[in-house]
Design an enzyme around this catalytic site. Structure first.
Site, PDB file in Angstrom:
ATOM      1  N   ASP A 181       0.843  -1.195   0.000  1.00  0.00           N
ATOM      2  CA  ASP A 181       0.000   0.000   0.000  1.00  0.00           C
ATOM      3  C   ASP A 181       0.888   1.258   0.000  1.00  0.00           C
ATOM      4  O   ASP A 181       1.813   1.353  -0.808  1.00  0.00           O
ATOM      5  CB  ASP A 181      -0.962  -0.028   1.190  1.00  0.00           C
ATOM      6  CG  ASP A 181      -2.078   0.993   1.079  1.00  0.00           C
ATOM      7  OD1 ASP A 181      -3.051   0.735   0.359  1.00  0.00           O
ATOM      8  OD2 ASP A 181      -1.961   2.069   1.699  1.00  0.00           O
ATOM      9  N   TYR A 315      -1.800  11.308   0.546  1.00  0.00           N
ATOM     10  CA  TYR A 315      -2.333  11.133  -0.799  1.00  0.00           C
ATOM     11  C   TYR A 315      -2.280  12.447  -1.570  1.00  0.00           C
ATOM     12  O   TYR A 315      -2.001  12.475  -2.773  1.00  0.00           O
ATOM     13  CB  TYR A 315      -3.776  10.607  -0.729  1.00  0.00           C
ATOM     14  CG  TYR A 315      -3.864   9.163  -0.310  1.00  0.00           C
ATOM     15  CD1 TYR A 315      -4.089   8.158  -1.241  1.00  0.00           C
ATOM     16  CD2 TYR A 315      -3.712   8.787   1.023  1.00  0.00           C
ATOM     17  CE1 TYR A 315      -4.166   6.831  -0.869  1.00  0.00           C
ATOM     18  CE2 TYR A 315      -3.778   7.462   1.418  1.00  0.00           C
ATOM     19  CZ  TYR A 315      -4.011   6.486   0.465  1.00  0.00           C
ATOM     20  OH  TYR A 315      -4.070   5.164   0.850  1.00  0.00           O
ATOM     21  N   HIS A 374      -5.145  -7.595   0.137  1.00  0.00           N
ATOM     22  CA  HIS A 374      -4.432  -6.323   0.227  1.00  0.00           C
ATOM     23  C   HIS A 374      -3.642  -6.199   1.527  1.00  0.00           C
ATOM     24  O   HIS A 374      -2.525  -5.692   1.538  1.00  0.00           O
ATOM     25  CB  HIS A 374      -5.434  -5.173   0.112  1.00  0.00           C
ATOM     26  CG  HIS A 374      -4.790  -3.823   0.112  1.00  0.00           C
ATOM     27  ND1 HIS A 374      -4.118  -3.328  -0.975  1.00  0.00           N
ATOM     28  CD2 HIS A 374      -4.703  -2.879   1.080  1.00  0.00           C
ATOM     29  CE1 HIS A 374      -3.640  -2.127  -0.689  1.00  0.00           C
ATOM     30  NE2 HIS A 374      -3.983  -1.830   0.551  1.00  0.00           N
TER      31      HIS A 374
END
Length: 398
Positions: A181, A315, A374
């Site tokens: 991630d 982000y 994930h």
């Protein structure tokens, strides 16, 4: 604080009134009506989040998580103006290879705890002394118990530089790095920066695939399936990503004010992990390490540290860094250290070998695991640890 190079012990001690306030806020939640569909296409389902909230108030024990964390050696140190928290577990095997492993969003060091034993004490988990690692698990800046950056520029590249400083500060002149991630983006950046002492990297998410999806191979059935998954994410699973990369402050107000709102935001990450988490709460059927208690350990850590907004800002930082590089026509520098990659079948896009080779030409290790998603280290810590061992085994004597 300045870069004073001091490494300070860290211990968690949550005030009792903070725990009482959390329970009060959960109990005071204003609920929307039930979704009008039978799947997650409108978002986190009411039955799932209401059962999570019920368990959070009535059965969950944060003190147990606190005890688990405090049983591990934890420290903080200031790097580039940010107080960095990290767990540092040295193996009993002195020849162990130092490994810095980085979590992602909406994860934390909690998602990596199941791998601590297998990686540092392999003889107790089906391995040999030659498989041992000295393990460093930092909390990303703005995440968990690390401090929040107070200036701009904390993208993956800057975090990678901080990790190189951390490993140097701990006295490790030879080490490897791993991440998934956000941690995959940071680890990828470390591989491209190739700081002195970094022997190789391993990642379990092809983080850069979103930006080059039209250039990736798509001739085989496996490649087409991966591309379909990537396109589906870009069209229908991109909500959290788009909001956090454009308006992290806006969503931050809700994340800091409503524990249930924050929990729902964190659950709505990817389809595979969402349904596994939903089954854990509704059916009492956990997927490996994704138990009700460990899921709430992670969510509660975000709540007590108040990092809903600051974690989302990565982000925004990374998006602007990539946009500026693209506008300037700057391709990322090549990775000059050996790269290992493991594809887990439940990943958002399960990258085939051809995709990994497109991003990492001459890849040194590649494998497709038979289970896991994930949150691979969290869900399948033993399998994940076996992959990390296999990827780095050839580098131990280099």
């Amino acid at each position: 604080m300045s870069d004073d190079n001091e490494v300070r012990p860290f211990r968690l001690d949550t005030p009792e009134d903070a725990i009482a306030d959390l329970r009060r806020r959960i109990a005071a939640t204003r609920w929307p009506t039930r979704e009008l569909v039978t799947d997650r296409s409108q978002g986190v389902q009411l039955a799932t989040i209401q059962e999570l909230a019920r368990y959070w108030i009535s059965d969950y024990d944060w003190r147990a998580c606190e005890t688990k964390l405090n049983a591990l050696p934890q420290y903080t140190t200031n790097i580039d103006g940010v107080e960095i928290h990290f767990i540092h577990v040295r193996s009993q095997h002195e020849s162990a290879l130092p490994l810095i492993m980085t979590h992602g969003w909406p994860g934390s060091v909690v998602e990596l705890l199941g791998a601590v034993g297998p990686l540092t004490d392999p003889t107790a988990h089906g391995g040999t002394p030659e498989d041992a690692f000295h393990l460093v698990l930092p909390s990303l800046p703005g995440y968990g118990f690390s401090g929040e950056p107070t200036d701009l520029g904390w993208d993956a590249a800057r975090m990678a530089q901080a990790w190189a400083k951390l490993m140097d500060r701990l006295g490790y002149s030879r080490y490897v790095a791993q991440g998934g991630d956000v941690g995959a983006a940071v680890t990828d950046a470390m591989g491209r920066q190739a700081p002195e002492g970094l022997l190789g990297i391993h990642v379990n998410l092809l983080a850069g695939a979103v930006g080059i999806k039209d250039k990736l191979p798509a001739s085989s059935e496996q490649e087409r399936a991966a591309l379909d998954a990537l396109k589906l994410f870009s069209m229908d699973g991109f909500g959290y990503f788009l909001e956090q990369s454009t308006r992290p402050q806006t969503v931050g107000y809700s994340l800091l004010d409503s524990p249930v709102g924050m929990a729902a935001w964190m659950l709505d990450h990817d389809t595979d992990s969402y349904y596994k988490i939903s089954r854990a709460f509704l059916d009492g059927d956990p997927a490996g390490g994704l138990t009700r208690d460990s899921i709430l350990d992670n969510i509660t850590l975000y709540w007590f540290t108040g990092t809903g907004a600051s974690s989302a800002r990565w982000y925004w930082e990374q998006g602007r860094f990539l946009a500026a590089a693209q506008a300037a026509g700057q391709a990322p520098p090549p990775v000059t250290v050996p790269v290992g990659f493991t594809t887990f079948p439940g990943e958002i896009w399960a990258a085939p070998r051809s995709w990994a080779e497109a991003v990492y030409p001459g890849i040194a290790y590649f494998n497709e695991a038979d289970r896991g998603g994930h949150f691979a280290a969290w869900e399948e810590p033993e399998l994940f640890s076996a992959e990390v061992r296999a990827a780095f085994r050839p580098l131990r004597k280099s």
